[in-house]
Write a protein that holds these residues in place. Structure first.
Motif, PDB file in Angstrom:
ATOM      1  N   SER A   1       0.834  -1.210   0.000  1.00  0.00           N
ATOM      2  CA  SER A   1       0.000   0.000   0.000  1.00  0.00           C
ATOM      3  C   SER A   1       0.864   1.253   0.000  1.00  0.00           C
ATOM      4  O   SER A   1       0.546   2.246  -0.685  1.00  0.00           O
ATOM      5  N   ALA A   2       1.967   1.236   0.756  1.00  0.00           N
ATOM      6  CA  ALA A   2       2.862   2.392   0.777  1.00  0.00           C
ATOM      7  C   ALA A   2       3.551   2.566  -0.568  1.00  0.00           C
ATOM      8  O   ALA A   2       3.751   3.698  -1.036  1.00  0.00           O
ATOM      9  N   GLU A   3       3.899   1.453  -1.213  1.00  0.00           N
ATOM     10  CA  GLU A   3       4.536   1.530  -2.530  1.00  0.00           C
ATOM     11  C   GLU A   3       3.571   2.119  -3.557  1.00  0.00           C
ATOM     12  O   GLU A   3       3.978   2.910  -4.430  1.00  0.00           O
ATOM     13  N   ILE A   4       2.313   1.783  -3.471  1.00  0.00           N
ATOM     14  CA  ILE A   4       1.302   2.361  -4.374  1.00  0.00           C
ATOM     15  C   ILE A   4       1.220   3.875  -4.167  1.00  0.00           C
ATOM     16  O   ILE A   4       1.162   4.648  -5.133  1.00  0.00           O
ATOM     17  N   SER A   5       1.228   4.307  -2.909  1.00  0.00           N
ATOM     18  CA  SER A   5       1.199   5.745  -2.620  1.00  0.00           C
ATOM     19  C   SER A   5       2.444   6.440  -3.160  1.00  0.00           C
ATOM     20  O   SER A   5       2.371   7.560  -3.680  1.00  0.00           O
ATOM     21  N   LEU A   6       3.577   5.761  -3.063  1.00  0.00           N
ATOM     22  CA  LEU A   6       4.820   6.331  -3.561  1.00  0.00           C
ATOM     23  C   LEU A   6       4.777   6.495  -5.081  1.00  0.00           C
ATOM     24  O   LEU A   6       5.162   7.543  -5.618  1.00  0.00           O
ATOM     25  N   GLN A   7       4.291   5.478  -5.764  1.00  0.00           N
ATOM     26  CA  GLN A   7       4.207   5.556  -7.221  1.00  0.00           C
ATOM     27  C   GLN A   7       3.219   6.635  -7.667  1.00  0.00           C
ATOM     28  O   GLN A   7       3.431   7.296  -8.691  1.00  0.00           O
ATOM     29  N   ALA A   8       2.156   6.834  -6.904  1.00  0.00           N
ATOM     30  CA  ALA A   8       1.203   7.903  -7.217  1.00  0.00           C
ATOM     31  C   ALA A   8       1.867   9.269  -7.074  1.00  0.00           C
ATOM     32  O   ALA A   8       1.611  10.189  -7.866  1.00  0.00           O
ATOM     33  N   LEU A   9       2.725   9.408  -6.062  1.00  0.00           N
ATOM     34  CA  LEU A   9       3.447  10.660  -5.875  1.00  0.00           C
ATOM     35  C   LEU A   9       4.310  10.982  -7.095  1.00  0.00           C
ATOM     36  O   LEU A   9       4.367  12.137  -7.548  1.00  0.00           O
ATOM     37  N   LEU A  10       4.963   9.964  -7.652  1.00  0.00           N
ATOM     38  CA  LEU A  10       5.864  10.182  -8.780  1.00  0.00           C
ATOM     39  C   LEU A  10       5.120  10.651 -10.025  1.00  0.00           C
ATOM     40  O   LEU A  10       5.721  11.244 -10.932  1.00  0.00           O
ATOM     41  N   GLN A  11       3.813  10.396 -10.072  1.00  0.00           N
ATOM     42  CA  GLN A  11       3.013  10.832 -11.217  1.00  0.00           C
ATOM     43  C   GLN A  11       2.564  12.286 -11.089  1.00  0.00           C
ATOM     44  O   GLN A  11       2.128  12.894 -12.067  1.00  0.00           O
ATOM     45  N   GLU A  12       2.666  12.838  -9.899  1.00  0.00           N
ATOM     46  CA  GLU A  12       2.172  14.192  -9.666  1.00  0.00           C
ATOM     47  C   GLU A  12       3.052  15.257 -10.307  1.00  0.00           C
ATOM     48  O   GLU A  12       2.558  16.245 -10.835  1.00  0.00           O
TER      49      GLU A  12
ATOM     50  N   ALA B   1      10.133  10.829   2.483  1.00  0.00           N
ATOM     51  CA  ALA B   1       9.977  11.975   3.374  1.00  0.00           C
ATOM     52  C   ALA B   1       8.778  12.828   2.962  1.00  0.00           C
ATOM     53  O   ALA B   1       8.008  13.288   3.816  1.00  0.00           O
ATOM     54  N   ILE B   2       8.617  13.052   1.687  1.00  0.00           N
ATOM     55  CA  ILE B   2       7.486  13.853   1.212  1.00  0.00           C
ATOM     56  C   ILE B   2       6.168  13.187   1.589  1.00  0.00           C
ATOM     57  O   ILE B   2       5.232  13.846   2.077  1.00  0.00           O
ATOM     58  N   LEU B   3       6.086  11.867   1.387  1.00  0.00           N
ATOM     59  CA  LEU B   3       4.849  11.144   1.722  1.00  0.00           C
ATOM     60  C   LEU B   3       4.510  11.270   3.197  1.00  0.00           C
ATOM     61  O   LEU B   3       3.379  11.599   3.577  1.00  0.00           O
ATOM     62  N   ALA B   4       5.487  11.015   4.061  1.00  0.00           N
ATOM     63  CA  ALA B   4       5.235  11.036   5.501  1.00  0.00           C
ATOM     64  C   ALA B   4       4.961  12.448   6.007  1.00  0.00           C
ATOM     65  O   ALA B   4       4.107  12.653   6.879  1.00  0.00           O
TER      66      ALA B   4
END
Length: 405
Positions: free
Chosen positions: A56-67, A81-84
């Protein structure tokens, strides 16, 4: 002159990503189930257990990279760091105008590990080829905090630092100092680490501390009775949105627990080597005693300890000896999350503090893992200390307190 109103340093919000999840509920359930998050990775030796981000955290990370395309060019430690940090700010409910003067202090033992190693590998393969211009700024330690500030649009003081594995607790100490001095109203503090690279794993194995247990056989065993080295690397990040608040401001908050940072003690010892530790854990002792002194507490005021205990023979014994020196033979309940997510180096103290925060907020109690070291029937907690220590002889101890309103 009217006396100054009493103030507290309140944890307004927490955010974390690790092998056990990226949402408070997911993380709470992982602790309740005591579910480890170890596996092996294709780019590492197949027998090497590690704790990567949860799916689930990896999915959130990959979504961040698309932003934003730039986010794909920074190191994974920055991305974590950005996610947390986003989570912590969202939980705090801080608005954009409140972030304008908010300070940021982020610790990382190694910083841009993957990006630096890859850049250096490319250079060695072709030293005459011109490096990309972004190589230097994207591999410096200061790159972590500055990118978080960019993402949050925060314009207060921005600080990055490394004090090995006590890094995150020293970030909390620095934020606490800024807030108590009146130089800031709000601070985001914590740690991040993404060390699951071949070179970093090789360094840990060279120390002779890496676990020989398989990924599906509880490879990380802090305070283990077998007294075998069981160090396992993990990745993750955890951040705290701290705010200096008066009693009237706290009273205006929504009903529920208010957790404060009561004190941070730091300790240093002349260790026997760059990686060694004295058997008495003198730096642990100094840090714990200093934290208790700052908060005007006695050892009996502490309900539980989240230990550093990385699963190494020397480190675990030193911490037990230090706690016995400070608390006596009957220790308060001892907790750890390293048996679930391993040792996340510079992020470990923050993730341990996140665990303590969870313990303080729990409606249902979590059982201590190390009953053989204590004689206690406590099942709910109001005041917890968190330990961390690192190479070079440094240690930190944070006191978190559930404020009674």
């Amino acid at each position: 002159m009217k006396p100054a109103e009493q103030e507290w340093i309140v944890i307004r919000g927490v955010g974390s990503v690790s092998g056990i999840g990226c949402t408070p509920e997911e993380i709470r359930q992982a602790y309740l189930q005591n579910k480890p998050a170890f596996t092996t990775l294709p780019h590492l030796d197949e027998t090497t257990p590690v704790s990567p981000l949860s799916p689930s955290a990896e999915i959130s990370l990959q979504a961040l990279l698309q932003e934003e395309s730039a986010y794909a060019t920074v190191d994974r430690s920055v991305q974590l760091a950005i996610l947390a940090a986003r989570q912590a700010v969202a939980a705090a409910g801080w608005k954009s105008e409140e972030l304008e003067a908010t300070g940021i202090n982020i610790g990382s033992s190694r910083g841009a590990t993957s990006l630096f190693e890859q850049s250096h590998t490319d250079f060695l393969a072709n030293p005459l080829k011109r490096l990309p211009p972004a190589t230097s700024p994207s591999t410096t330690l200061g790159n972590v905090a500055s990118w978080v500030a960019h993402d949050l649009q925060a314009s207060g003081p921005v600080i990055s630092h490394s004090v090995t594995c006590s890094t995150a607790l020293q970030a909390i100490a620095n934020g606490l100092a800024w807030l108590k001095s009146g130089m800031a109203k709000r601070f985001i503090v914590g740690g991040t680490e993404a060390p699951l690279t071949p070179f970093t794993i090789a360094q840990m194995k060279a120390l002779g501390i890496y676990s020989k247990y398989a990924a599906d056989n509880s490879p990380c065993r802090p305070l283990n009775p077998e007294k075998q080295n069981s160090f396992v690397l993990g990745e993750g990040a955890a951040f705290f949105a701290l705010e200096r608040m008066t009693k009237s401001e706290i009273t205006a908050l929504p009903a529920g627990s208010v957790i404060t940072v009561e004190a941070v003690g730091l300790g240093f010892e002349l260790s026997p080597s760059k990686t060694g530790i004295t058997r008495e854990g003198l730096h642990f002792q100094k840090a714990m005693r200093e934290a208790l002194r700052q908060a005007s507490l006695s050892p009996s005021d502490i309900d539980a300890i989240v230990v550093h205990a990385p699963g190494t023979r020397a480190g675990d014994v030193a911490e037990i000896n230090a706690m016995r020196s400070v608390f006596g033979e009957s220790l308060p309940p001892l907790f750890s999350n390293k048996q679930l997510i391993g040792h996340t180096l510079g992020a470990s103290g923050a993730l341990s503090a996140d665990f303590a925060f969870t313990l303080l907020q729990q409606a249902e109690s979590l059982s201590p893992l190390y009953s053989s070291y204590q004689n206690s029937t406590i099942t709910s907690y109001s005041r917890i200390i968190v330990n961390a220590a690192g190479f070079g002889g440094n240690s930190g101890c944070v006191v978190l307190n559930k404020l009674v309103r």
